[in-house]
Design a protein around this motif. Structure first.
Motif, short mmCIF file in Angstrom:
data_model
loop_
_atom_site.label_atom_id
_atom_site.label_comp_id
_atom_site.label_asym_id
_atom_site.label_seq_id
_atom_site.Cartn_x
_atom_site.Cartn_y
_atom_site.Cartn_z
N VAL A 284 -3.38 8.43 23.78
CA VAL A 284 -2.22 9.14 24.03
C VAL A 284 -0.71 8.65 24.44
O VAL A 284 0.20 8.88 23.75
CB VAL A 284 -2.73 10.45 25.32
CG1 VAL A 284 -1.19 11.30 25.62
CG2 VAL A 284 -3.88 11.21 24.88
N LEU A 285 -0.98 7.77 25.09
CA LEU A 285 0.47 6.87 25.43
C LEU A 285 0.71 6.16 24.42
O LEU A 285 1.96 5.83 24.14
CB LEU A 285 -0.06 6.12 26.66
CG LEU A 285 -0.09 6.50 28.06
CD1 LEU A 285 -0.29 5.51 29.19
CD2 LEU A 285 0.81 7.56 28.35
N ILE B 81 0.47 7.24 21.01
CA ILE B 81 1.26 8.24 20.35
C ILE B 81 2.57 8.26 21.01
O ILE B 81 3.78 8.37 20.21
CB ILE B 81 0.47 9.38 20.02
CG1 ILE B 81 -0.82 8.89 19.37
CG2 ILE B 81 1.19 10.26 19.33
CD1 ILE B 81 -1.73 9.93 19.02
N ILE B 82 2.81 8.43 22.32
CA ILE B 82 4.08 8.61 22.87
C ILE B 82 4.75 7.58 22.48
O ILE B 82 6.12 7.83 21.96
CB ILE B 82 3.69 8.99 24.31
CG1 ILE B 82 3.09 10.03 24.85
CG2 ILE B 82 5.26 8.79 25.18
CD1 ILE B 82 2.82 10.57 26.16
N ASN C 90 3.14 1.62 31.96
CA ASN C 90 1.84 1.34 31.13
C ASN C 90 1.82 1.98 29.68
O ASN C 90 0.86 2.33 29.18
CB ASN C 90 0.45 1.80 31.60
CG ASN C 90 -0.21 0.92 32.90
OD1 ASN C 90 0.39 -0.21 32.79
ND2 ASN C 90 -1.08 1.38 33.80
N ILE C 91 3.06 2.06 29.55
CA ILE C 91 3.15 2.48 27.75
C ILE C 91 3.21 1.32 26.90
O ILE C 91 3.97 0.61 27.24
CB ILE C 91 4.63 3.61 27.82
CG1 ILE C 91 4.42 4.65 28.50
CG2 ILE C 91 4.76 3.78 26.31
CD1 ILE C 91 5.72 5.86 28.79
#
Lengths: 499, 180
Positions: free
Chosen positions: A165-166, A168-169, A426-427
């Motif tokens: 998810v992160l 894809i962000i 943490n991205i």
């Protein structure tokens, strides 16, 4: 043919040609290693000097500069986490962790060997496959490009680290930033200031995102060992390490050759594509991004493999694939040579001389790389508190010199802060990077295709090339969803058993 | 800690993509009155990306919230607690931001070389490690000047001299650097 080849060999094997190639490779390596200075800059700066040189010598000088700068980008990417060129951005992901672990020399050696092999395979393919590859490249239009880019973007799933998810962000952030500026039909998007109308430069964004967060982290958190230099460690590349990467090197070289032959793609995309394929197929795929030699091998063999291949459409069709080959087209014209099918009829001697010279340049790249890398490895011995502020200043000068624009410097600093924020949250930065590079090509080709087909989505499924990439994309997305579902189920089961 | 970070990452992403979708795109992505052929409008792609980003941000929030509660004793650590605990780090970060802003705005005023000399000097001071004092002083002065020479001589980049140094002073500065 053999007589002509022998004659070409004799005409290339002269001291001035060897000197020109060696100077070109060495100059290119040094220029490529300086953040902000690109291969295009190197070739453009050398162009006036070629007026006074014979045609073959001048072309060999320019090609050598191009190849040298492509390899040179990996040096700063590995040692100081600053990709000297956009095509080396992928090398940062595994190169810098290796350098931090005291294996900078090993990483540089792997980059050099894979670059030379990629370059050699690319030259051989130029020699034998120029015409068929050029014809294949002509069949690739906007719909095929779009499907290829869609497939390349699926790599986001495998470089997202612990959270998809992160990842894809981060990719969405990269895709969004890539839309800033003028689009293909002249509309401005997110032009918050006059400077933003021309978009955000790729180099300031990439360097800001990778090089600056380390400096900001050091200043903000002041870790205990920030005054220490990196360990030099063991620099030798063992035979087993090389053997473990040979598959990725060969695959990367072939990917580089095929993608390099298609006008408009270039070494950066080839490097990402090869990296993602290596990650998908390698048994060490999980370790990619943490300091895996195979990752460096995959990206470096592909970006150097693409270098020689960008000459294929130029020589066979007279179509420059990128800015550098555009400058080279000018150099051909200056010397009275017109690239295209007629070049192989009217100037076969010069063409063969160029091919043979390019084969020699692979050898020169190895020698110059070995000599230069040894000197550059000493950078590892400089304490971080001295090195990181100097890197920022180097980046500021390099970035400003690209377009003499203070806005680029602002972008560099802002992206450094964005990169630091991403690090804290943490991205992952890698999906951002790939989305920012591939995003514009993805969108432009999608819009072009839909404009050509008058909005009919069937345009994306009209050729076997499109179908091939579409099936691969669907396959990979399905596998990713299955993997994530399995991970989620396992986590839930272990949480339930723990409670 | 990781769970809290995921929660804040989701929160930041949700807010950011919501601003992009509902504020920035309507204002800063103009749709022209005429679009050639059947080409999709310029706001189509940013909207698609914005929607995906927003959905993913919300998903990150939803996924991280229960874990955060569990990890930090049934309550998500408040932002105020974080700020209080990390006061020193936040002050250093704020100072760095001020330095970057001052550099960007000071560049056209005092010129490229003096601005980079100052930036490098202050960055060395901010690292808090003075073990290599002499190297720091030497590099602060020599390194930007060397880079200035390299880029002016090789790429002929016209670096701004600065409004303060325009006129006679600007001439003497560039003469001095060239002389070196």
């Amino acid at each position: 043919m053999w007589n002509e080849l022998l004659f070409a060999f004799q005409s290339v094997a002269t001291l001035p040609n060897f000197l020109a190639m060696f100077a070109g490779i060495w100059g290119g390596v040094i220029i490529g290693a300086i953040p902000g200075m690109t291969g295009t800059m190197a070739v453009t700066l050398a162009l006036p000097f070629t007026f006074y040189l014979p045609p073959v010598t001048s072309l060999l000088l320019l090609v050598a500069l191009y190849k040298g700068s492509t390899y040179g980008g990996s040096i700063s990417a590995i040692l100081i986490k600053t990709p000297g060129t956009a095509s080396a951005a992928c090398t940062v992901l595994d190169g810098y962790p290796l350098a931090r672990a005291g294996k900078g020399g090993k990483a540089l050696n792997m980059a050099l060997i894979s670059s030379c092999i990629g370059d050699f395979i690319s030259n051989i393919s130029l020699f034998f496959l120029a015409m068929p590859l050029a014809m294949f490249a002509l069949r690739v239009g906007p719909p095929e490009f779009f499907m290829l880019m869609a497939f390349s973007l699926t790599i986001v799933a495998s470089i997202s680290g612990r959270s998809l998810v992160l990842g894809i962000i981060a990719a969405c952030l990269g895709l969004l930033l890539a839309t800033v500026g003028e689009d293909i039909y002249g509309s401005y998007r997110f032009a918050l200031s006059e400077d933003m109308k021309s978009g955000l430069g790729m180099v300031p964004v990439l360097i800001g995102l990778f090089a600056l967060p380390e400096l900001i982290k050091m200043i903000v958190f002041r870790p205990e060992d920030n005054s220490q230099a990196m360990k030099l460690g063991d620099n030798r590349l063992t035979l087993s390490e090389f053997r473990g990467s040979i598959k990725s090197i060969c695959r990367g070289s072939v990917i580089g050759v095929i993608l390099g032959a298609i006008p408009g793609i270039g070494p950066s995309t080839a490097a990402f594509f090869s990296y993602s394929e290596a990650r998908r197929t390698s048994k060490n795929g999980d370790k990619f991004g943490e300091g895996e030699l195979e990752g460096i091998a995959a990206s470096e063999s592909a970006n150097n493999g693409a270098c020689g291949a960008t000459m294929i459409p130029l020589l066979a069709l007279g179509v420059p694939g990128d800015v550098i080959t555009g400058v080279m087209l000018g150099a051909f014209m200056i010397h009275g040579l017109t690239p295209g099918p007629l070049l192989f009829q009217n100037n076969l001697g010069e063409v063969y001389s160029l091919f043979i010279g390019m084969l020699f340049s692979s050898l020169f790249l190895f020698i110059a790389g070995k000599l230069t890398a040894g000197a550059f490895t000493k950078i590892s011995r400089i304490p971080q508190t001295l090195l990181l502020p100097c890197i920022l200043i180097l980046c500021v000068y390099g970035i400003y010199s690209i377009g003499a624009s203070p806005f680029d410097v602002t972008v560099l600093l802002v992206m450094g802060i964005v990169g630091f924020a991403m690090m804290l949250l943490n991205i992952p930065a890698a999906p951002f990077l790939i989305a920012f590079i591939l995003g514009p090509m993805f969108e432009d080709n999608m819009r072009r295709s839909l404009a050509i087909s008058r909005g009919d989505l069937g345009v994306f499924f009209q050729s076997w090339i499109s179908w091939g990439f579409f099936i691969l994309t669907i396959l990979f997305v399905t596998l990713t969803i299955r993997r994530e579902w399995k991970k989620w189920r396992d986590r839930r089961a272990s949480a339930q058993s723990a409670s | 800690m990781n769970q809290n970070r995921d929660f804040y990452a989701g929160l930041v992403a949700t807010v950011f993509f919501a601003i992009v979708l509902f504020v920035l795109i309507p204002i800063y992505v103009k749709v022209p009155s005429f679009i050639p052929g059947f080409a999709p409008p310029p706001d189509m792609w940013p909207r698609v990306v914005g929607v995906i980003g927003l959905v993913m941000g919300i998903l990150a929030l939803v996924l991280a919230f229960p874990k955060s509660r569990k990890a930090s004793g049934e309550q998500v650590t408040s932002l105020g607690f974080y700020v209080n605990r990390n006061k020193v780090f936040i002050t250093r970060f704020a100072l760095l931001l001020v330095l970057f802003v001052a550099f960007v705005y000071g560049l056209p005023v005092i010129g490229f070389v003096p601005a980079t000399v100052l930036l490098l000097g202050i960055l060395f001071l901010m690292t808090g490690n003075f073990g290599n004092k002499f190297w720091m002083i030497g590099l602060t002065i020599i390194f930007p000047v060397l880079l200035y020479l390299l880029f002016t001589e090789v790429t002929h980049t016209p670096f701004p001299e600065g409004m303060l140094f325009s006129g006679s002073l600007s001439g003497s500065l560039s003469d001095l650097v060239t002389l070196i």
